[in-house]
Design a protein around this motif. Sequence first.
Motif, short mmCIF file in Angstrom:
data_model
loop_
_atom_site.label_atom_id
_atom_site.label_comp_id
_atom_site.label_asym_id
_atom_site.label_seq_id
_atom_site.Cartn_x
_atom_site.Cartn_y
_atom_site.Cartn_z
N SER A 76 0.84 -1.21 0.00
CA SER A 76 0.00 0.00 0.00
C SER A 76 0.87 1.26 0.00
N GLY A 77 1.99 1.21 0.74
CA GLY A 77 2.92 2.34 0.74
C GLY A 77 3.56 2.55 -0.62
N LEU A 78 3.90 1.45 -1.30
CA LEU A 78 4.48 1.56 -2.64
C LEU A 78 3.49 2.20 -3.61
N THR A 79 2.25 1.78 -3.55
CA THR A 79 1.22 2.33 -4.43
C THR A 79 1.00 3.82 -4.16
N ALA A 80 0.93 4.19 -2.90
CA ALA A 80 0.71 5.59 -2.54
C ALA A 80 1.88 6.47 -2.99
N GLN A 81 3.10 6.00 -2.77
CA GLN A 81 4.27 6.80 -3.16
C GLN A 81 4.43 6.88 -4.68
N ARG A 82 4.02 5.81 -5.38
CA ARG A 82 4.06 5.87 -6.85
C ARG A 82 3.09 6.94 -7.36
N THR A 83 1.90 7.00 -6.78
CA THR A 83 0.94 8.02 -7.16
C THR A 83 1.49 9.41 -6.86
N ARG A 84 2.10 9.55 -5.70
CA ARG A 84 2.69 10.84 -5.31
C ARG A 84 3.79 11.27 -6.28
N MET A 85 4.65 10.32 -6.67
CA MET A 85 5.71 10.65 -7.63
C MET A 85 5.15 11.03 -9.00
N VAL B 36 -4.16 6.74 -0.96
CA VAL B 36 -4.37 8.08 -1.48
C VAL B 36 -5.87 8.36 -1.39
N THR B 37 -6.23 9.38 -0.62
CA THR B 37 -7.66 9.70 -0.50
C THR B 37 -8.11 10.65 -1.58
N GLU B 38 -7.25 11.60 -1.93
CA GLU B 38 -7.61 12.54 -2.99
C GLU B 38 -6.37 13.28 -3.49
N VAL B 39 -6.53 13.87 -4.64
CA VAL B 39 -5.52 14.76 -5.20
C VAL B 39 -6.16 16.14 -5.24
N VAL B 40 -5.56 17.08 -4.51
CA VAL B 40 -6.13 18.43 -4.40
C VAL B 40 -5.23 19.45 -5.08
N GLU B 41 -5.84 20.57 -5.43
CA GLU B 41 -5.08 21.66 -6.02
C GLU B 41 -4.53 22.55 -4.92
N ASP B 42 -3.32 23.04 -5.11
CA ASP B 42 -2.68 23.93 -4.15
C ASP B 42 -3.43 25.26 -4.15
N PRO B 43 -3.83 25.77 -2.98
CA PRO B 43 -4.61 27.01 -2.94
C PRO B 43 -3.80 28.28 -3.17
N ARG B 44 -2.49 28.18 -3.23
CA ARG B 44 -1.68 29.39 -3.45
C ARG B 44 -1.99 29.99 -4.81
N SER B 45 -1.96 31.29 -4.88
CA SER B 45 -2.26 31.96 -6.15
C SER B 45 -1.07 31.87 -7.10
N PRO B 46 -1.36 32.00 -8.40
CA PRO B 46 -0.28 31.90 -9.38
C PRO B 46 0.72 33.05 -9.26
N LYS B 47 1.92 32.79 -9.75
CA LYS B 47 2.95 33.83 -9.75
C LYS B 47 2.68 34.80 -10.90
N GLU B 48 3.03 36.04 -10.68
CA GLU B 48 2.88 37.05 -11.73
C GLU B 48 4.26 37.49 -12.20
N GLU B 49 4.38 37.63 -13.51
CA GLU B 49 5.66 38.06 -14.10
C GLU B 49 5.37 39.07 -15.19
#
Length: 144
Positions: free
Chosen positions: A12-21, A74-87
């Motif tokens: 289960s740890g291998l599967t979770a870390q593969r998803t994370r990678m 892995v329970t879910e894949v979420v989006e990071d709430p930080r705002s995008p960078k401006e350039e």
Amino acid sequence: MNLFSAMDVSASGLTAQRTRMNIISENLANINTTRTPQGGPYVRKCVVLETTPVEDFQSQLAADLTQTPVGVKVTEVVEDPRSPKEEYDPGHPDANAQGVVLLPNVNPIEEMVSLMISSRSFEANISAFNAAKTMALRALEIGK
């Protein structure tokens, strides 16, 4: 907990870390993506892992061998709430009227550190799995 349960936990740890990678690789691949089908820049994704809770060590020792093994998933894949960078880049095709381009909120250093941590965890799970496998094989040789 029997040896096969130990192998299940490591698997289960291998599967979770593969998803994370995989998610980290996706973040790194889209580090310069300023336009997505949803509109706007790519948004960094994060993996949320969850484990099966354990009451205490004593109850785990006294548990029935048929009990579901403790593991991670892995329970879910979420989006990071930080705002995008401006350039400021008025020549960029995705620049607004003021010449500002919105870039993904992906930090390559942060992603590489996460990738190294995930890789080390993957290797640790492989070592634990191999140790359980070796113990099972040695147990089979006892009767010879």
